[in-house]
Design a protein around this motif. Structure first.
Motif, PDB file in Angstrom:
ATOM      1  N   PRO A   6       0.828  -1.213   0.000  1.00 55.31           N
ATOM      2  CA  PRO A   6       0.000   0.000   0.000  1.00 55.31           C
ATOM      3  C   PRO A   6       0.856   1.254   0.000  1.00 55.31           C
ATOM      4  O   PRO A   6       1.867   1.333   0.696  1.00 55.31           O
ATOM      5  CB  PRO A   6      -0.812  -0.133   1.296  1.00 55.31           C
ATOM      6  CG  PRO A   6      -0.810  -1.597   1.596  1.00 55.31           C
ATOM      7  CD  PRO A   6       0.513  -2.103   1.126  1.00 55.31           C
ATOM      8  N   THR A   8      -0.508   4.225   0.695  1.00 60.26           N
ATOM      9  CA  THR A   8      -1.195   5.216   1.512  1.00 60.26           C
ATOM     10  C   THR A   8      -0.195   5.911   2.431  1.00 60.26           C
ATOM     11  O   THR A   8       0.646   5.272   3.052  1.00 60.26           O
ATOM     12  CB  THR A   8      -2.283   4.533   2.358  1.00 60.26           C
ATOM     13  OG1 THR A   8      -3.149   3.822   1.467  1.00 60.26           O
ATOM     14  CG2 THR A   8      -3.078   5.536   3.146  1.00 60.26           C
ATOM     15  N   GLU A  21      -4.170   0.574  -6.882  1.00 58.85           N
ATOM     16  CA  GLU A  21      -4.349   0.206  -5.472  1.00 58.85           C
ATOM     17  C   GLU A  21      -5.757   0.556  -5.026  1.00 58.85           C
ATOM     18  O   GLU A  21      -6.275   1.626  -5.376  1.00 58.85           O
ATOM     19  CB  GLU A  21      -3.337   0.953  -4.605  1.00 58.85           C
ATOM     20  CG  GLU A  21      -3.498   0.682  -3.106  1.00 58.85           C
ATOM     21  CD  GLU A  21      -2.591   1.577  -2.268  1.00 58.85           C
ATOM     22  OE1 GLU A  21      -1.360   1.483  -2.450  1.00 58.85           O
ATOM     23  OE2 GLU A  21      -3.119   2.369  -1.479  1.00 58.85           O
ATOM     24  N   ARG A  23      -7.992   1.961  -2.318  1.00 62.98           N
ATOM     25  CA  ARG A  23      -8.028   2.736  -1.085  1.00 62.98           C
ATOM     26  C   ARG A  23      -9.392   2.496  -0.426  1.00 62.98           C
ATOM     27  O   ARG A  23     -10.289   1.904  -1.033  1.00 62.98           O
ATOM     28  CB  ARG A  23      -7.829   4.215  -1.404  1.00 62.98           C
ATOM     29  CG  ARG A  23      -6.482   4.523  -2.094  1.00 62.98           C
ATOM     30  CD  ARG A  23      -5.325   4.422  -1.122  1.00 62.98           C
ATOM     31  NE  ARG A  23      -4.038   4.654  -1.763  1.00 62.98           N
ATOM     32  CZ  ARG A  23      -3.485   5.851  -1.958  1.00 62.98           C
ATOM     33  NH1 ARG A  23      -4.145   6.942  -1.603  1.00 62.98           N
ATOM     34  NH2 ARG A  23      -2.298   5.970  -2.503  1.00 62.98           N
ATOM     35  N   ASP A  98     -16.722   4.450   3.450  1.00 59.56           N
ATOM     36  CA  ASP A  98     -15.965   3.228   3.203  1.00 59.56           C
ATOM     37  C   ASP A  98     -16.992   2.125   2.998  1.00 59.56           C
ATOM     38  O   ASP A  98     -17.640   1.684   3.957  1.00 59.56           O
ATOM     39  CB  ASP A  98     -15.073   2.936   4.405  1.00 59.56           C
ATOM     40  CG  ASP A  98     -14.268   1.646   4.269  1.00 59.56           C
ATOM     41  OD1 ASP A  98     -14.704   0.745   3.532  1.00 59.56           O
ATOM     42  OD2 ASP A  98     -13.215   1.538   4.924  1.00 59.56           O
ATOM     43  N   ARG A 140     -15.441   1.374  -6.413  1.00 63.01           N
ATOM     44  CA  ARG A 140     -14.126   1.146  -5.838  1.00 63.01           C
ATOM     45  C   ARG A 140     -13.378   0.021  -6.555  1.00 63.01           C
ATOM     46  O   ARG A 140     -12.206   0.173  -6.908  1.00 63.01           O
ATOM     47  CB  ARG A 140     -14.291   0.821  -4.352  1.00 63.01           C
ATOM     48  CG  ARG A 140     -13.000   0.635  -3.578  1.00 63.01           C
ATOM     49  CD  ARG A 140     -13.280   0.546  -2.085  1.00 63.01           C
ATOM     50  NE  ARG A 140     -12.108   0.107  -1.350  1.00 63.01           N
ATOM     51  CZ  ARG A 140     -11.844  -1.166  -1.081  1.00 63.01           C
ATOM     52  NH1 ARG A 140     -12.682  -2.123  -1.467  1.00 63.01           N
ATOM     53  NH2 ARG A 140     -10.756  -1.497  -0.418  1.00 63.01           N
ATOM     54  N   TYR A 209      -5.181  11.713  -4.683  1.00 64.83           N
ATOM     55  CA  TYR A 209      -5.519  10.920  -5.858  1.00 64.83           C
ATOM     56  C   TYR A 209      -4.567  11.259  -7.002  1.00 64.83           C
ATOM     57  O   TYR A 209      -4.428  12.427  -7.379  1.00 64.83           O
ATOM     58  CB  TYR A 209      -6.961  11.179  -6.285  1.00 64.83           C
ATOM     59  CG  TYR A 209      -7.418  10.328  -7.452  1.00 64.83           C
ATOM     60  CD1 TYR A 209      -8.056   9.109  -7.229  1.00 64.83           C
ATOM     61  CD2 TYR A 209      -7.203  10.734  -8.767  1.00 64.83           C
ATOM     62  CE1 TYR A 209      -8.473   8.322  -8.305  1.00 64.83           C
ATOM     63  CE2 TYR A 209      -7.607   9.949  -9.836  1.00 64.83           C
ATOM     64  CZ  TYR A 209      -8.241   8.748  -9.596  1.00 64.83           C
ATOM     65  OH  TYR A 209      -8.641   7.970 -10.660  1.00 64.83           O
TER      66      TYR A 209
END
Length: 344
Positions: A6, A8, A21, A23, A98, A140, A209
């Protein structure tokens, strides 16, 4: 290829080009566009098409309960500005959540309500499970809403250097940022008449992003972020804009399908009046397909506040041709039709 580590917490760099990836609320995707879906589209001569050939668009009419409640209370049709205000807040709520965590929470609520024999509440929670699962897959996992690789295919090959871009009905402004990365050094002006969009949609767009574009100094690929772009936001009814024919590109994503046929000439004229001679109008509309119909049925309470059509690319292109445009490129992506036009 998908990344296994990841990223992030740090910005992506040119070393990450080719990676993707998941998120928590979206997919970051720096994979290259593998084929030009618009160059591969079947030939259509829009000057020879008729509505008898292509049929009429499909109308979505399963209205949001919020719209129906407002109209019952006020005894009149929901005004368009208020409908868009409701839609923007409702639709943005999907981007903010989420979906995996929301699905887990809804499953727990469903189990709790069933254990207390609260069947109605359990049924509502199961509906949330389904919606979160579908949104997770659509946005997503499948990336059908932003769809960067296919939209780069739509925007590719335009004769543009440091362009001025006008985005009508801009909402979160995603496509203007995509264009700004592909054709850097220009300016993008986003227009929406819902003031909420400035902070609630564009302002809420994830600053981390990454957009795959080009470095104008070298011609090589470069990763861009929205804070590196020259973007301004204008809150206005499109009819009140005082711009002249000064933009190289006028773009709308999912706009003209909200206008019944008697207003479509006005909607297409908005794309024409702000274009410089030789400029491009780029338009998309949601595709008519079984899964699209199912999406607007499942998400009707969150999406359907105003007039909406689902079209095929022949219908979109015929509308453009009838309203004074030459269609240069046409094709379909995951959830939208797309055309690139010039005024005739």
């Amino acid at each position: 290829m998908s990344t296994t580590e990841p990223l992030t917490g740090r910005r992506w760099t040119e070393a990450d080009i080719g990676r993707t990836e998941l998120r928590p609320t979206y997919r970051a995707d720096l994979r290259r566009t593998s084929r030009d879906v618009f160059a591969d589209a079947p030939h259509l001569d829009f000057s020879r098409l008729s509505w008898k050939d292509v049929g009429r668009p499909y109308r979505v009419e399963n209205w949001s309960r919020e719209r129906l409640a407002w109209e019952a209370e006020h005894g009149e049709q929901l005004p368009v500005p208020r409908a868009w205000a409701m839609f923007n807040r409702s639709f943005q709520s999907l981007f903010d959540e989420d979906p995996v965590a929301s699905r887990v929470a809804a499953l727990r609520r469903a189990g709790l309500k069933l254990s207390t024999l609260d069947v109605r509440a359990a049924y509502a929670a199961i509906g949330e499970v389904v919606r979160s699962s579908v949104w997770n897959q659509a946005h997503r996992v499948g990336d059908t809403v932003w769809d960067p690789r296919a939209k780069r295919s739509l925007f590719a090959g335009l004769d543009l250097v440091r362009p001025r871009v006008l985005f009508l009905g801009a909402a979160d402004g995603y496509e203007a940022m995509l264009l700004s990365a592909m054709y850097p050094g220009g300016e993008a002006v986003l227009v929406d008449y819902d003031e909420y969009c400035v902070e609630g949609r564009f302002g809420a767009f994830p600053v981390e992003y990454p957009f795959l574009g080009v470095d104008p100094a070298t011609g090589h690929e470069k990763v861009w972020y929205r804070d590196q772009m020259n973007i301004s936001y204008v809150v206005s009814d499109i009819r009140d804009l005082d711009f002249g024919p000064e933009f190289d590109v006028v773009v709308s994503i999912g706009l003209v399908e909200h206008f019944p046929d008697e207003y479509k000439p006005l909607a297409f004229d908005w794309h024409r009046r702000f274009l410089r001679p030789g400029g491009y109008a780029v338009l998309t509309t949601p595709r008519v397909a079984a899964r699209t119909k199912a999406f607007y049925l499942l998400f009707g309470d969150l999406m359907n506040f105003s007039y909406r059509e689902l079209q095929n690319v022949a219908q979109l292109g015929l509308y453009a041709h009838e309203n004074g445009f030459e269609v240069l490129r046409h094709g379909v992506i995951k959830s939208h039709n797309g055309i690139v036009c010039r005024s005739r």
